[in-house]
Scaffold this motif. Structure first.
Motif, PDB file in Angstrom:
ATOM      1  N   LYS A 192       8.396   1.284  -4.936  1.00  0.00           N
ATOM      2  CA  LYS A 192       8.632   1.083  -3.516  1.00  0.00           C
ATOM      3  C   LYS A 192      10.134   0.959  -3.259  1.00  0.00           C
ATOM      4  O   LYS A 192      10.825   0.180  -3.925  1.00  0.00           O
ATOM      5  CB  LYS A 192       7.915  -0.172  -3.024  1.00  0.00           C
TER       6      LYS A 192
ATOM      7  N   ASP B  47       1.853  13.802   0.592  1.00  0.00           N
ATOM      8  CA  ASP B  47       1.220  12.681   1.273  1.00  0.00           C
ATOM      9  C   ASP B  47       2.321  11.878   1.969  1.00  0.00           C
ATOM     10  O   ASP B  47       2.906  10.965   1.381  1.00  0.00           O
ATOM     11  CB  ASP B  47       0.470  11.819   0.257  1.00  0.00           C
ATOM     12  N   THR B  48       2.622  12.260   3.198  1.00  0.00           N
ATOM     13  CA  THR B  48       3.744  11.633   3.907  1.00  0.00           C
ATOM     14  C   THR B  48       3.487  10.158   4.183  1.00  0.00           C
ATOM     15  O   THR B  48       4.434   9.365   4.249  1.00  0.00           O
ATOM     16  CB  THR B  48       4.032  12.376   5.217  1.00  0.00           C
ATOM     17  N   ASN B  49       2.234   9.770   4.313  1.00  0.00           N
ATOM     18  CA  ASN B  49       1.926   8.350   4.506  1.00  0.00           C
ATOM     19  C   ASN B  49       2.341   7.534   3.285  1.00  0.00           C
ATOM     20  O   ASN B  49       2.823   6.410   3.410  1.00  0.00           O
ATOM     21  CB  ASN B  49       0.433   8.146   4.772  1.00  0.00           C
ATOM     22  N   TYR B  50       2.129   8.123   2.096  1.00  0.00           N
ATOM     23  CA  TYR B  50       2.516   7.415   0.868  1.00  0.00           C
ATOM     24  C   TYR B  50       4.029   7.175   0.854  1.00  0.00           C
ATOM     25  O   TYR B  50       4.490   6.077   0.553  1.00  0.00           O
ATOM     26  CB  TYR B  50       2.105   8.213  -0.365  1.00  0.00           C
TER      27      TYR B  50
ATOM     28  N   HIS C 145       5.966   7.155   3.462  1.00  0.00           N
ATOM     29  CA  HIS C 145       6.285   6.295   4.605  1.00  0.00           C
ATOM     30  C   HIS C 145       6.043   4.820   4.286  1.00  0.00           C
ATOM     31  O   HIS C 145       6.945   3.969   4.443  1.00  0.00           O
ATOM     32  CB  HIS C 145       5.444   6.725   5.805  1.00  0.00           C
ATOM     33  N   TYR C 146       4.850   4.488   3.821  1.00  0.00           N
ATOM     34  CA  TYR C 146       4.493   3.080   3.632  1.00  0.00           C
ATOM     35  C   TYR C 146       5.094   2.460   2.373  1.00  0.00           C
ATOM     36  O   TYR C 146       5.115   1.233   2.236  1.00  0.00           O
ATOM     37  CB  TYR C 146       2.966   2.924   3.636  1.00  0.00           C
ATOM     38  N   ASN C 147       5.590   3.313   1.481  1.00  0.00           N
ATOM     39  CA  ASN C 147       6.255   2.785   0.286  1.00  0.00           C
ATOM     40  C   ASN C 147       7.775   2.853   0.392  1.00  0.00           C
ATOM     41  O   ASN C 147       8.483   2.550  -0.570  1.00  0.00           O
ATOM     42  CB  ASN C 147       5.775   3.527  -0.961  1.00  0.00           C
ATOM     43  N   GLY C 148       8.263   3.268   1.555  1.00  0.00           N
ATOM     44  CA  GLY C 148       9.710   3.267   1.790  1.00  0.00           C
ATOM     45  C   GLY C 148      10.483   4.125   0.817  1.00  0.00           C
ATOM     46  O   GLY C 148      11.588   3.769   0.395  1.00  0.00           O
TER      47      GLY C 148
END
Length: 355
Positions: free
Chosen positions: A256, A275-278, A280-283
């Motif tokens: 992260k 996986d753009t969310n991955y 995004h949420y892991n900075g």
């Protein structure tokens, strides 16, 4: 002179061509040694020039000045020089902002007659820019060929600030991946892992002293890195292969807030599903790296010739130019880390190993 002439994909013939004429404001050099680069191999085994053949590639060039134009000052016959292929103008916005690797007016070295030949012309434009460096008489001309591929590796780790305490993962055990291991160690990285699917290439890479070697054809590299880092992931993960799959893997190996680097260029038009969310949420920081600026080019030249870098560990094969096709195969199969070719075989026979 003899040159390795490309007539089409994988059609490379060593034959006689006309020796180039020294320009009034340039140099003619006897090519003493020229590295066989992965991009050269890609260009020579695909229709890279879209039918515009014959052509001579080769850009990791070190040579001896054998003729100089009447307008040239500051260079003498007999001096050895290293020629960085991408001369930067120094005046465009990219150059002035410190990003000369993105120069808007740089010379197109793949369009010139390259260094897989007995002789090579250094143009007046190249001399007037930032691409020519002199070697001292006692410096190793073969080691100097590594300065060009090293420059991009050096710039990458300089830009992402690899340093003491870092856990670094390198994906790909080709020459570039091996450079990354060696340099990360020199910069003080505490833990280094190498991921590679070719067992022979992985074995060769063990000479560079990573802490963990993972054969991705035998185990899931993402799971292996997560286990190695106690579930956290690495600080910096460098994908040094020409495939999108490892770019994806790099994301999942990164901790992260860490940095995933897309270093190796993939085939034009090849897209990756991310996986753009991955991210995004892991900075995650995702850094696409290419080239080196002028200062980094110069620093890597000095590093390649230094005792600290140990260039001989990388150069597994020194071959005459006449064996270029053999060198290509050795590199593609993973039997070689780095192949250096010696043109002008009679004139440069002192550089060829005794058989």
């Amino acid at each position: 002179m003899k040159a390795a002439v490309m007539y089409g994909p994988s059609d490379i013939r060593v034959e006689e061509i006309e020796t180039p004429v020294c320009p009034e404001d340039g140099l003619l050099i006897n090519v003493r040694a020229v590295g066989l680069c992965g991009s050269d191999i890609r260009n020579m085994t695909t229709d890279s020039r879209q039918g515009k053949y014959p052509h001579v590639f080769g850009h990791e060039i070190v040579g001896e000045i054998v003729e100089k134009g009447p307008k040239v000052r500051g260079y003498e016959l007999g001096e050895n020089i290293y020629v960085y292929p991408a001369d930067h103008c120094g005046h465009c916005e990219a150059c002035r902002s410190g990003h000369s690797e993105m120069c808007e007016n740089q010379g197109k070295y793949t369009e010139r007659v390259g260094g897989f030949a007995d002789y090579y012309v250094v143009t007046g434009t190249q001399l007037s820019r930032d691409s020519v460096f002199k070697l001292a008489p006692d410096q190793d001309v073969i080691a100097a060929t590594l300065a060009e591929p090293l420059s991009s590796v050096y710039a990458c780790q300089d830009n992402i600030d690899v340093r003491y305490g870092d856990t670094v993962v390198v994906i790909g055990a080709g020459p570039i991946g091996c450079f990354h291991i060696q340099l990360a160690r020199l910069r003080g990285a505490t833990k280094i892992a190498m991921v590679e699917l070719n067992e022979e290439r992985l074995e060769l890479a063990k000479r560079f002293g990573a802490d963990l070697y993972i054969n991705s054809s035998k185990e899931d590299p993402v799971e292996a890195i997560k286990k190695w880092t106690h579930g956290k992931g690495a600080d910096k993960v460098i994908s040094a292969t020409p495939v999108t799959a490892t770019q994806n893997q790099a994301l999942y190996m990164t901790r992260k807030g860490g940095i995933a680097v897309w270093f190796g260029g993939v085939a034009k038009g090849k897209l990756a599903e991310i996986d753009t969310n991955y991210a995004h949420y892991n900075g995650l920081w995702i850094y696409g790296h290419f080239g080196a600026n002028s200062i980094q080019v110069e620093q890597s030249f000095h590093l390649a010739l230094s005792d600290a870098f140990e260039a001989k560990k990388f150069i597994t094969h020194i071959l005459p130019l006449s064996k270029i096709n053999e060198g290509i195969q050795l590199t593609k199969t993973g039997e070689a880390i780095k192949v250096v070719l010696i043109p002008n075989e009679e004139k440069n026979k002192d550089l060829l190993p005794n058989e």
